[in-house]
Design a protein around this motif. Structure first.
Motif, PDB file in Angstrom:
ATOM      1  N   ILE A 276      16.413   1.431   4.894  1.00 40.39           N
ATOM      2  CA  ILE A 276      14.893   1.481   5.006  1.00 40.39           C
ATOM      3  C   ILE A 276      14.702   2.834   5.950  1.00 40.39           C
ATOM      4  O   ILE A 276      13.680   3.538   5.648  1.00 40.39           O
ATOM      5  N   ILE A 277      15.480   3.153   6.967  1.00 38.71           N
ATOM      6  CA  ILE A 277      15.282   4.295   7.762  1.00 38.71           C
ATOM      7  C   ILE A 277      15.762   5.687   7.042  1.00 38.71           C
ATOM      8  O   ILE A 277      14.991   6.525   7.024  1.00 38.71           O
ATOM      9  N   GLY A 278      16.567   5.673   5.889  1.00 41.52           N
ATOM     10  CA  GLY A 278      16.705   6.802   5.051  1.00 41.52           C
ATOM     11  C   GLY A 278      15.581   6.848   4.140  1.00 41.52           C
ATOM     12  O   GLY A 278      15.328   8.177   3.906  1.00 41.52           O
ATOM     13  N   VAL A 279      15.018   6.095   3.647  1.00 41.05           N
ATOM     14  CA  VAL A 279      13.668   6.093   2.736  1.00 41.05           C
ATOM     15  C   VAL A 279      12.694   6.833   3.772  1.00 41.05           C
ATOM     16  O   VAL A 279      11.895   7.677   3.376  1.00 41.05           O
ATOM     17  N   LEU A 280      12.568   6.262   4.920  1.00 43.84           N
ATOM     18  CA  LEU A 280      11.574   6.981   6.034  1.00 43.84           C
ATOM     19  C   LEU A 280      11.717   8.313   6.068  1.00 43.84           C
ATOM     20  O   LEU A 280      10.865   9.206   6.167  1.00 43.84           O
ATOM     21  N   PHE A 281      13.047   8.602   6.269  1.00 42.64           N
ATOM     22  CA  PHE A 281      13.421  10.157   6.588  1.00 42.64           C
ATOM     23  C   PHE A 281      13.166  10.837   5.363  1.00 42.64           C
ATOM     24  O   PHE A 281      12.690  11.972   5.451  1.00 42.64           O
TER      25      PHE A 281
END
Length: 478
Positions: A276-281
């Motif tokens: 999820i954090i990877g997609v946001l980045f």
């Protein structure tokens, strides 16, 4: 500014110095028939890193290509590299022989995002995870988000439209892209979680490109603590959904509902949080950068802006003067606006190149690429090659009336690691442009030239601008 530049050089020098032991090991190679590509590895330890960062990176790579050709070697950021600047070479690395190269990122950045994030992996784990992410960001799924994205875009534009206050366009676009990212990942998220995620993500974002020293009080240390809190927040949201037995079809729902061959939950909470954090980045800075450039290109070309306005005004009038919401079908029928987006992607080249690492010794076009060397398919030089795009420095949306030659236009990458959220990004751009040109005006303030890298290219100072509502724009119903 000079102090900042000096600090950057010191950081880069220390980075390359600390990597020297691994460099020495990589130099010990068995005898081979093929030779390394032409080029220079620069100074001992430092390589050509300072040369790269003391000028426009595009000038650095273009001058190398002019001198050595479309395959050359260099040494940057502590790593010996082979740079590839042809469509065929990019396809070789990213598509046809992708198994010979793995995605590679600095350990500090991997730690910040999370080791289980999609783009750090290959093989079965990557394939299964990519299908889940692509499914949740496919046109069939995101078409249901049009109304919600439209509401986010309108709210953002109205918050800027003071007419007197100068806003940093890039920073505002980052906020917009973050809200769209949260929507696509979590759907309609409770306000308390949204604020906690935003607060901690901003701290992670600030520390992401800082010098990776984990001393108390440093940006990197604060970012790591914020990153830990992000995982805790995501875990809390997951537990809430499990308690209520919610089966939502957003990205979080897709990751939570994935099952292995035995029918058990396929991903842990930590793996879900990392992705999820990877997609946001992956979504925030890149999309925000493109949107900022689009505003600049439209601002700088009044005739093009009027043509885009005419296309969007026709849709605006068809929606009863903007009283009806945009539809998915209407976003699929904006040909000129879509070509403007494509040309902006080509001109700005938000992703100039991608990093891969040779997992075995590789021979390509008679040149030797040693195992462990970094390999950089250079998108920018391909996108600005006059052989594929005549007069490449000119903004010309009409060039996309005909599809580019295969493998010459790769703004979202290529192959199995291409951006799975590219359709969402383009939808966000189309919706924002529609409301921007039909209801608002803007004026760039100060210098209108220059590029800064943070780390993606954006107009200088984030494109300071004033926004205000069109006087003839009909009042919206409360």
């Amino acid at each position: 500014m000079d102090t900042v530049c000096t600090l950057i050089y010191v950081i880069l020098f220390l980075t390359t110095l600390f990597s020297y032991p691994s460099i020495k090991k990589q130099k010990k190679k068995p005898e081979r028939a093929a030779e390394l590509p032409p080029g220079s590895l620069g100074w001992p330890f430092i390589g050509e890193t300072l040369l790269l960062y003391s000028q426009d990176p595009n000038v650095f790579f273009a001058s190398k290509q002019k001198r050595y050709g479309e395959i050359f070697k260099t040494h940057i950021l502590g790593c010996p590299c082979v740079v590839l600047a042809s469509p065929e070479a990019a396809r070789f690395v990213l598509v046809t022989h992708a198994n010979l190269f793995k995605p590679t990122y600095p350990k500090s950045k991997e730690r910040m995002i999370g080791p289980s994030a999609l783009f750090f992996h290959q093989g079965d784990y990557h394939s299964k995870l990519r299908k889940l992410v692509q499914g949740s960001l496919s046109p069939e799924t995101i078409r249901k988000l049009v109304t919600n994205i439209e509401a986010i875009a309108i709210s953002a534009l109205e918050s800027w439209a003071d007419g007197q206050v100068v806003v940093n366009t890039f920073h505002e676009m980052k906020k917009l892209s973050f809200d769209v990212g949260i929507l696509s990942i979590f759907g309609q998220l409770e306000g308390k979680y949204r604020e906690k995620l935003k607060e901690n993500y901003c701290m992670v974002d600030k520390g992401y490109n800082s010098f990776p020293t984990n001393l108390p009080g440093t940006a990197y240390s604060k970012a790591l603590l914020a990153r830990k809190r992000l995982s805790e927040i995501v875990s809390e949201i997951i537990c809430g959904r499990e308690e209520k037995k919610l089966l939502q079809k957003d990205l979080l729902g897709c990751l939570m509902n994935s099952r292995d061959e035995r029918g058990k939950t396929a991903l842990t909470k930590d793996q879900i949080a990392d992705n999820i954090i990877g997609v946001l980045f992956a979504a925030q800075d890149t999309t925000a950068s493109v949107l900022t450039w689009i505003l600049k290109y439209l601002h700088d070309d009044p005739k093009l802006l009027e043509a885009v306005k005419a296309e969007q005004n026709a849709i605006y009038e068809a929606n009863d003067g903007g009283k009806k919401p945009l539809t998915w079908a209407q976003t699929r029928n904006m040909p000129l606006t879509y070509r403007v987006i494509l040309e902006s992607l080509r001109m700005a080249n938000i992703i100039s190149f991608t990093f891969r690492e040779a997992v075995v010794d590789v021979e390509y076009k008679g040149y030797f690429i040693p195992k462990g060397w970094k390999v950089l398919p250079l998108f920018r030089n391909i996108h600005h090659n006059p052989e594929y795009f005549p007069d490449p420095q000119k903004f010309d949306a009409s060039r996309f009336e005909v599809s580019p030659k295969p493998n010459t236009f790769m703004p979202f990458g290529n192959g199995g690691h291409s951006c799975p959220g590219n359709e969402l990004a383009k939808l966000e751009m189309l919706i924002l442009i529609h409301h921007l040109v039909t209801k608002f005006r803007w004026e760039v303030v100060g210098s209108q030239s220059g590029i800064q890298y943070c780390p993606f290219p954006v107009p200088k100072y984030g494109l300071p601008a004033k926004f205000w509502k069109e006087l003839n724009s009909p009042k919206q119903d409360p």
